[in-house]
Structures are given as C-alpha cells and as structure tokens.
Design an enzyme around this catalytic site. Structure first.
Site, PDB file in Angstrom:
ATOM      1  N   LYS A  39       0.899  -0.927  -0.100  1.00 46.23           N
ATOM      2  CA  LYS A  39      -0.131   0.024   0.165  1.00 46.23           C
ATOM      3  C   LYS A  39       0.590   1.260   0.233  1.00 46.23           C
ATOM      4  O   LYS A  39       1.907   1.163   0.305  1.00 46.23           O
ATOM      5  CB  LYS A  39      -1.164   0.342   0.910  1.00 46.23           C
ATOM      6  CG  LYS A  39      -1.799  -1.194   1.606  1.00 46.23           C
ATOM      7  CD  LYS A  39      -3.211  -0.984   0.003  1.00 46.23           C
ATOM      8  CE  LYS A  39      -3.504  -2.520  -0.767  1.00 46.23           C
ATOM      9  NZ  LYS A  39      -4.268  -3.132   0.861  1.00 46.23           N
TER      10      LYS A  39
HETATM   11  C1  LIG Z   1      -5.441  -4.399   1.046  1.00 41.89           C
HETATM   12  C2  LIG Z   1      -7.098  -4.464   0.909  1.00 41.89           C
HETATM   13  C3  LIG Z   1      -7.382  -4.795   2.088  1.00 41.89           C
HETATM   14  C4  LIG Z   1      -7.070  -5.139   3.203  1.00 41.89           C
HETATM   15  O1  LIG Z   1      -6.323  -4.939   3.598  1.00 41.89           O
HETATM   16  P1  LIG Z   1      -5.402  -5.612   4.713  1.00 41.89           P
HETATM   17  O2  LIG Z   1      -3.908  -4.615   5.286  1.00 41.89           O
HETATM   18  O3  LIG Z   1      -3.791  -6.654   3.790  1.00 41.89           O
HETATM   19  O4  LIG Z   1      -6.154  -6.767   5.591  1.00 41.89           O
HETATM   20  C5  LIG Z   1      -8.535  -3.993   1.974  1.00 41.89           C
HETATM   21  N1  LIG Z   1      -9.125  -3.536   1.235  1.00 41.89           N
HETATM   22  C6  LIG Z   1      -8.934  -3.818  -0.163  1.00 41.89           C
HETATM   23  C7  LIG Z   1      -9.513  -2.588  -1.295  1.00 41.89           C
HETATM   24  C8  LIG Z   1      -7.199  -3.573   0.268  1.00 41.89           C
HETATM   25  O5  LIG Z   1      -7.482  -3.619  -1.250  1.00 41.89           O
END
Ligand SMILES: *Cc1c(COP(=O)(O)O)cnc(C)c1O
Length: 380
Positions: free
Chosen positions: A194
């Site tokens: 991210k």
């Molecule tokens: C990455 C992601 C999540 C989940 O995040 P985690 O930290 O991996 O639990 C939820 N929604 C979207 C759209 C994502 O891209």
C-alpha cells in the site's frame, strides 16, 4: 546488434509488480522505538502516528489497528452491524471488504461497478437497498475514489451508514476532499504494497468522537473504563505495535513525494502506451484525483492477444503483473455460504480482461521503459 544486446541486458532484470521504498525516517523512528524499549502498542509512537495520520487526512480521529481487514471489521462492529443486516459492497473489490461484513454476521449484498473507474455504480446501489440495508461500503479502487456524493445522497435518503474502504487510496481526493474524510468512517490498510505501509497494519478515520471511542475500545478487548479486567462486550485484539507505528510515521512524512512518484508513473505509462488501440488505460473522472495505487489496464477486444497472453508475454521478459480481482459474488466462499448471487457482468468483464503493471514506489525509469517496450513488442 547494440539494440538486441541492450534488450537482452534489460530482459535480464526482474521487474516486480510492487517494490516498496523504505525511508530513512522510518529506520530512524524504528531505532528510536527500540532504543526506548517500546514493542507493544503502549508508548508514544502509536499515538504519534495516529495524530499525524489524522492530520494528513484532515479528520478529528485516527484509530490504528493491525490490518486493513481488522479496520473494516472494527468500523462495522462499532456501527452495531450484525446478523440480519445487509451491507452493500462492490462486487469488484479485494475479498477483505466482503469478509469484514461476514465477520459481523451481516450479509454482504454485491452490487456491480462502473466499468471505467471500477467503483460502485450509484444507480445499481439505489436498486439494491432493502429495509434490511444498514450501510454502504464504498471502495476506492486502485486509488480512484468512488462517486461519494451520489452514495452519500442515497445513504442520507435511506438512513444508512456510509463507510469508505480507503485501503488503496492514501492521499486520493474527491472534489478536492480527502478520501478517508468522506463517509462516517473510513478504513485504510498499511499492508506492504500500500502507498503508506507499516508492513502489516491498518487505520480508521472518523470525525465522530463516540465512534472513535468505540473503535478504540473494541480494538483492545473492550476493557471497561476504570475496571481493566471487566468486559461488558466482545472486543478484539487488533492493536498496532510500536514498531509498525514507527515505520508508518516515517513513511507518512514522505506521502507527498510518494504521490508525486505515482503521478509520474501514471503520466509516463499514459504517454508511452496511449497509442496502443485496444489497450484500455485507467481514466480519472473530472471530480477525482487518483493516486494510481496500481496502474490497472484492460485488454480490449481490438487487441490480437488476450489478457492471459499479455501476462505471459510480460512474464517471459521478467515483468511481474497481477490480474484484477475476481467477482466477489462468484467466489466459492460466498456461494457456499449465501447461495447463488445475482451476476455482476461489468465486474466479471473487468476480472477477465484486467491486469496491473509494475507500480511500486521503487519503480525506476529504466524499469518503466522495460515494461512499456515489452508491451509494445507483445501487441504487434
Ligand atoms: C489491501 C486491501 C484490504 C485489506 O487490507 P489488509 O491490510 O491486507 O487486511 C481491504 N480492502 C482493499 C480494497 C484492499 O486493497
């Protein structure tokens, strides 16, 4: 001869779909935190990161936790959503959006998306609202915001909560306002790929004092205030640790630089790939400022090869890509639990034709050239 030698040399370099950039500030804060002996969520670092994040998004409260999925779960739990309730979720999203609804015992209702921006189609959302609907979970896909005013109007008209899944949208804007400050609560992820990362981690943002207090309580076992080992309700162990917060604080200080890198990447891909008819590039609606979390393209019918062919051709040159998400309504997880769901044809079409190109914060100009050259070679 020279050209083929350099092409060979470049083909030898592996280009990952997402490589992170870890800042000196993050290392410095981690060392400070270790030197001070803070490991758990106790100590100053978690609060510092939360304050800085709230300020970056422009909200009153930021509540950290251990993943984006936990953040989504905490948001829905704090809103009192549970068995018998329905939550509207886009069919085209990472499965975590749907899992968070299932954790509460509520039912996700999958609604199709708009093809150009891959986010909830407000017209179809309106048609999916029932007397059991309690919330709309809007996902800002690949860094492009959902059409939040249209969704907010529906939420207001029907007395629904509006929750943002902003996991892919750190720094993105909708009509000039920050994603994460547009609904009742927003959930961010800090997973390794991210834009802001803590390795694993998440954050909730809200302007509502009582919702923030509830989420803080629920993320830490819901201890009764003033009576630490008395518990009135079911809480969770979803805290963020100090080392993760230290990384997050250091990375967050470079958000503007990260966003500039994403804009450079998107502009360069557009310039280099725009002439390939049949390769559908991401668009930005007039009201959106996308952060291009991933540069997501689609293989249209005019191209002589399929998405799978393109993926294989790029892989053969050492270039890693990822297919788009699969339709949630078609996931075995969902059909086993909830039975057959109404099809979402736009989402299924996206799943069959989309892939995203290397988009990480460590992507270099040379690597980007390599990707574009490989695509041009594959589509001739
Ligand atoms: C990455 C992601 C999540 C989940 O995040 P985690 O930290 O991996 O639990 C939820 N929604 C979207 C759209 C994502 O891209």
């Amino acid at each position: 001869m020279l050209a083929s030698t350099s092409a060979f040399a470049m083909a030898a370099e592996f280009v990952p779909v997402n490589a992170p950039r870890i800042t000196a500030a993050a290392r410095e804060y981690v060392n400070q935190t270790l030197d001070a002996g803070w490991l758990s969520s106790a100590g100053p670092m978690v609060e510092r990161f939360e304050r800085a994040f709230a300020q970056a998004i422009g909200v009153r409260h930021a509540v950290s936790c251990n993943s984006g999925t936990s953040a989504l779960h905490l948001a829905l739990a704090a809103l009192g959503i549970g068995p018998g309730d329905e939550v509207i979720v886009p069919d085209f999203t990472m499965i975590a959006s749907a899992c968070a609804v299932l954790y509460t015992g509520a039912t996700p209702v999958f609604v199709d998306v708009e093809a150009d921006i891959c986010t909830l189609d407000p017209v179809l959302v309106a048609a999916a609202i029932t007397p059991r609907t309690r919330a709309i979970l809007a996902v800002h896909i690949y860094g492009h915001s959902a059409d939040m005013d249209a969704l907010a109007a529906l939420a207001d008209a029907h007395g629904l909560w509006l929750v943002e899944d902003a996991a892919e949208a750190h720094g993105a804007r909708y009509r000039g306002r920050a994603c994460g400050a547009l609904g009742d609560i927003a959930a961010f992820s800090f997973y390794g790929n991210k834009i802001i990362s803590t390795g694993e981690g998440g954050m909730l943002t809200t302007d509502d004092d009582s919702l923030a207090a509830r989420m803080r309580s629920l993320r830490d076992m819901a201890h009764r205030p003033g009576q630490r080992f008395t518990h009135d309700e079911l809480g969770y162990s979803y805290r963020m640790g100090s080392l993760a917060a230290a990384v997050g604080l250091g990375q967050l200080q470079h958000l503007d630089e990260f966003l500039a890198h994403k804009h450079w990447m998107a502009a360069t891909y557009r310039e280099r790939l725009g002439a390939i008819s049949g390769l559908i590039l991401p668009v930005e609606r007039a009201w959106a400022q996308s952060v291009h979390w991933m540069y997501a393209v689609r293989v249209g019918p005019e191209l002589s090869l399929t998405r799978d062919d393109l993926r294989a051709a790029l892989a053969a040159r050492g270039i890693e890509t990822r297919d788009f998400f699969q339709s949630c309504a078609r996931q075995p997880l969902i059909t086993h639990r909830l039975g057959a769901q109404a099809a979402c044809p736009v989402s299924e079409q996206l799943a069959a034709t989309g892939l995203y190109l290397p988009s990480g914060l460590a992507l270099t100009a040379t690597q980007l050239d390599q990707v574009c050259e490989a695509i041009h070679a594959a589509v001739v």
